[in-house]
Scaffold this motif. Structure first.
Motif, short mmCIF file in Angstrom:
data_model
loop_
_atom_site.label_atom_id
_atom_site.label_comp_id
_atom_site.label_asym_id
_atom_site.label_seq_id
_atom_site.Cartn_x
_atom_site.Cartn_y
_atom_site.Cartn_z
N ARG A 39 0.83 -1.21 0.00
CA ARG A 39 0.00 0.00 0.00
C ARG A 39 0.86 1.26 0.00
O ARG A 39 0.55 2.24 -0.70
N LEU A 40 1.93 1.28 0.77
CA LEU A 40 2.81 2.44 0.79
C LEU A 40 3.45 2.65 -0.58
O LEU A 40 3.61 3.79 -1.04
N THR A 41 3.80 1.56 -1.23
CA THR A 41 4.36 1.66 -2.58
C THR A 41 3.36 2.27 -3.55
O THR A 41 3.70 3.12 -4.38
N GLN A 42 2.08 1.86 -3.42
CA GLN A 42 1.04 2.40 -4.29
C GLN A 42 0.80 3.89 -4.03
O GLN A 42 0.64 4.68 -4.96
N LEU A 43 0.79 4.27 -2.76
CA LEU A 43 0.48 5.65 -2.40
C LEU A 43 1.54 6.64 -2.90
O LEU A 43 1.24 7.81 -3.14
N PHE A 44 2.77 6.16 -3.04
CA PHE A 44 3.85 7.06 -3.44
C PHE A 44 4.42 6.71 -4.81
O PHE A 44 5.58 7.00 -5.11
N LEU A 45 3.60 6.12 -5.66
CA LEU A 45 4.00 5.86 -7.04
C LEU A 45 3.49 6.99 -7.92
O LEU A 45 2.29 7.20 -8.06
N ASP A 53 4.03 27.48 -10.81
CA ASP A 53 5.00 27.13 -11.85
C ASP A 53 5.99 26.06 -11.40
O ASP A 53 7.09 25.94 -11.96
N ILE A 54 5.63 25.27 -10.38
CA ILE A 54 6.50 24.21 -9.89
C ILE A 54 5.76 22.88 -9.90
O ILE A 54 4.60 22.80 -9.47
N GLU A 55 6.41 21.85 -10.40
CA GLU A 55 5.84 20.50 -10.38
C GLU A 55 6.88 19.53 -9.83
O GLU A 55 7.98 19.44 -10.36
N CYS A 56 6.51 18.84 -8.78
CA CYS A 56 7.37 17.81 -8.21
C CYS A 56 6.61 16.49 -8.18
O CYS A 56 5.38 16.47 -8.02
N VAL A 57 7.32 15.40 -8.33
CA VAL A 57 6.71 14.07 -8.37
C VAL A 57 7.52 13.13 -7.49
O VAL A 57 8.74 13.04 -7.63
N VAL A 58 6.83 12.47 -6.56
CA VAL A 58 7.46 11.36 -5.83
C VAL A 58 7.37 10.16 -6.76
O VAL A 58 6.29 9.64 -7.01
N ASN A 59 8.51 9.73 -7.28
CA ASN A 59 8.51 8.70 -8.31
C ASN A 59 8.25 7.31 -7.77
O ASN A 59 7.51 6.53 -8.38
N LYS A 60 8.86 6.99 -6.62
CA LYS A 60 8.69 5.64 -6.09
C LYS A 60 9.24 5.55 -4.67
O LYS A 60 9.94 6.45 -4.19
N VAL A 61 8.89 4.44 -4.01
CA VAL A 61 9.47 4.11 -2.71
C VAL A 61 10.76 3.33 -2.98
O VAL A 61 10.72 2.22 -3.52
N GLU A 62 11.89 3.90 -2.62
CA GLU A 62 13.17 3.25 -2.87
C GLU A 62 13.47 2.21 -1.80
O GLU A 62 13.99 1.13 -2.08
N GLU A 63 13.15 2.53 -0.54
CA GLU A 63 13.33 1.59 0.57
C GLU A 63 12.12 1.66 1.49
O GLU A 63 11.60 2.75 1.75
N CYS A 64 11.71 0.49 2.00
CA CYS A 64 10.58 0.42 2.94
C CYS A 64 10.92 -0.65 3.97
O CYS A 64 10.75 -1.84 3.73
N ASN A 65 11.43 -0.20 5.11
CA ASN A 65 11.88 -1.13 6.14
C ASN A 65 11.04 -0.97 7.40
O ASN A 65 10.84 0.15 7.88
N GLY A 66 10.56 -2.09 7.93
CA GLY A 66 9.78 -2.04 9.15
C GLY A 66 8.76 -3.15 9.22
O GLY A 66 8.87 -4.18 8.54
N GLU A 67 7.72 -2.95 10.03
CA GLU A 67 6.69 -3.96 10.20
C GLU A 67 5.40 -3.31 10.70
O GLU A 67 5.40 -2.18 11.19
N ALA A 68 4.31 -4.06 10.56
CA ALA A 68 3.01 -3.61 11.06
C ALA A 68 2.22 -4.84 11.49
O ALA A 68 2.17 -5.85 10.78
N THR A 69 1.59 -4.76 12.66
CA THR A 69 0.71 -5.82 13.15
C THR A 69 -0.50 -5.19 13.81
O THR A 69 -0.45 -4.04 14.27
N VAL A 70 -1.60 -5.96 13.85
CA VAL A 70 -2.82 -5.52 14.52
C VAL A 70 -3.23 -6.62 15.47
O VAL A 70 -3.26 -7.80 15.11
N ASN A 71 -3.55 -6.24 16.71
CA ASN A 71 -3.85 -7.22 17.74
C ASN A 71 -5.20 -6.94 18.38
O ASN A 71 -5.65 -5.79 18.47
N ASN A 72 -5.84 -8.01 18.85
CA ASN A 72 -7.08 -7.90 19.62
C ASN A 72 -6.85 -8.55 20.98
O ASN A 72 -6.44 -9.70 21.08
N ARG A 73 -7.10 -7.80 22.04
CA ARG A 73 -7.00 -8.33 23.39
C ARG A 73 -8.19 -7.83 24.19
O ARG A 73 -8.38 -6.63 24.34
N LYS A 74 -9.01 -8.77 24.66
CA LYS A 74 -10.20 -8.43 25.46
C LYS A 74 -11.10 -7.47 24.69
O LYS A 74 -11.69 -6.55 25.26
#
Length: 359
Positions: A39-45, A53-74
């Motif tokens: 998803r992060l790759t898609q958002l920044f493609l 008179d200025i145009e800038c473009v984020v071309n791509k995600v060059e590096e994406c390091n990390g993690e994501a988890t979702v937990n349920n407790r009680k």
């Protein structure tokens, strides 16, 4: 194992297809890392940021390091995500120029521990000149806010997508004879997703449309460029080492120094008042750094290029620094001279000893 209707209901495995996590008491976890990277790759493609008179473009995600988890407790959803991102961007002035300039955006601390407005975004350019410095300031003043909005989209979608099916209804919750309490459980997953998404401020969320036209944000930073030369009575290798070896930097700065002289490595000098990263290193020839003082505007770095030219009897050092805040220009020139060049000559005997002070 207790049967349904016997013992503590929190620990009972019901007669149901999944036979797990009755009453949402146990810890359950979903791995959101692969989805997040995609998803992060898609958002920044090809994410465009355009203004007048200025145009800038984020071309791509060059590096994406990390993690994501979702937990349920009680019955409570807990989101963990921790990302370090490096994005490639390019930009051009739409009037009077056909040149395109390239740079990078570094996001080291996207996590649930930081609010979006506190997420650090560092803007750098590959080659410094008047046009590229203008684009860099645009990305700093305008582009960073648009990047944060895209990050807000990711966080919102993460909480919506991964709230689904983590909180499960109780036994017979879908039957026509379910109690009010059971009926309430049926809506838990939906409500949890809504609550999670609501934690993201509305102002931080934008459409995931890749074309963004921004209104001016903040004010343009007035910057200056500095060029200075100095001659040292040593060979190029000795001077290069003096600027890159931790023990030698510690000696001439007269204070503990952190120096990791590799591409992307950090340096921290003078008690943290000077810090940045090495962008390019050519032994005995060139040192390029993203360089800043602690008291500068958050996220603003100057570009420093130190070039060494060895002659038959000495080494000529040329420093070119761009992106210096105008209010710091005079002091910057004096401080390079006093705390770098004169100190190096005195400590290592690379030149005539001068009194400490600007020339």
């Amino acid at each position: 194992m207790a049967k349904w209707g016997e013992g503590d209901p929190r620990w009972i495995v019901e007669e149901r297809p999944d036979a797990t996590n009755v009453n949402n008491w146990h810890w359950t976890e979903k791995n959101a890392t692969p989805w997040s990277k995609e998803r992060l790759t898609q958002l920044f493609l090809d994410f465009k940021i355009v203004q007048s008179d200025i145009e800038c473009v984020v071309n791509k995600v060059e590096e994406c390091n990390g993690e994501a988890t979702v937990n349920n407790r009680k019955g409570k959803l807990i989101f963990f995500y921790d990302w370090e991102l490096k994005l490639k961007w390019s930009g051009r002035l739409l009037k009077n120029s056909k040149l395109s300039h390239n740079g990078k955006l570094t996001i080291p601390n996207l996590s649930e521990e930081n609010n979006l407005e506190d997420v650090e975004i560092t803007v750098t350019i590959d080659e410094s000149n008047d046009e590229s410095e203008t684009l860099k300031q645009f990305m700093y003043n305008v582009g960073r806010d648009q990047i944060r909005k895209q990050l807000g989209v990711y966080i919102k979608e993460l909480k919506e997508e991964y709230s689904k099916n983590l909180i499960l209804p109780k036994k017979d919750a879908n039957s026509s004879e379910s109690t009010p309490a059971q009926a309430k459980d049926i809506n838990n997953a939906k409500n949890a997703a809504q609550r999670a998404a609501a934690q993201i401020p509305t102002a931080a969320i934008s459409s995931s449309n890749n074309n963004v036209t921004s209104k001016p944000v903040g004010c343009k930073l007035d910057v200056r460029s500095l060029t200075m030369t100095e001659e040292f009575q040593c060979n190029a290798n000795d001077l290069y080492n003096a600027l890159t070896k931790p023990e030698m930097v510690t000696a001439f700065t007269r204070a503990p120094a952190k120096v990791d002289a590799v591409r992307g490595g950090e340096f921290v000098l003078y008690g943290g008042n000077v810090h940045g990263k090495f962008e390019e290193l050519v032994p005995e020839k060139k040192i390029q750094q993203s360089w800043r003082l602690k008291n500068w505007a958050s996220g603003h770095y100057s570009n420093v290029i130190i070039e060494l030219e060895e002659t038959s009897s000495s080494t000529k050092m040329t420093l070119h620094q761009t992106g210096i805040p105008a209010s710091e220009y005079t002091g910057m020139k004096e401080n390079w001279h006093r705390y770098y060049w004169i100190s190096i000559k005195q400590i290592f005997g690379f030149g005539t000893t001068f009194p400490l002070g600007p020339s």
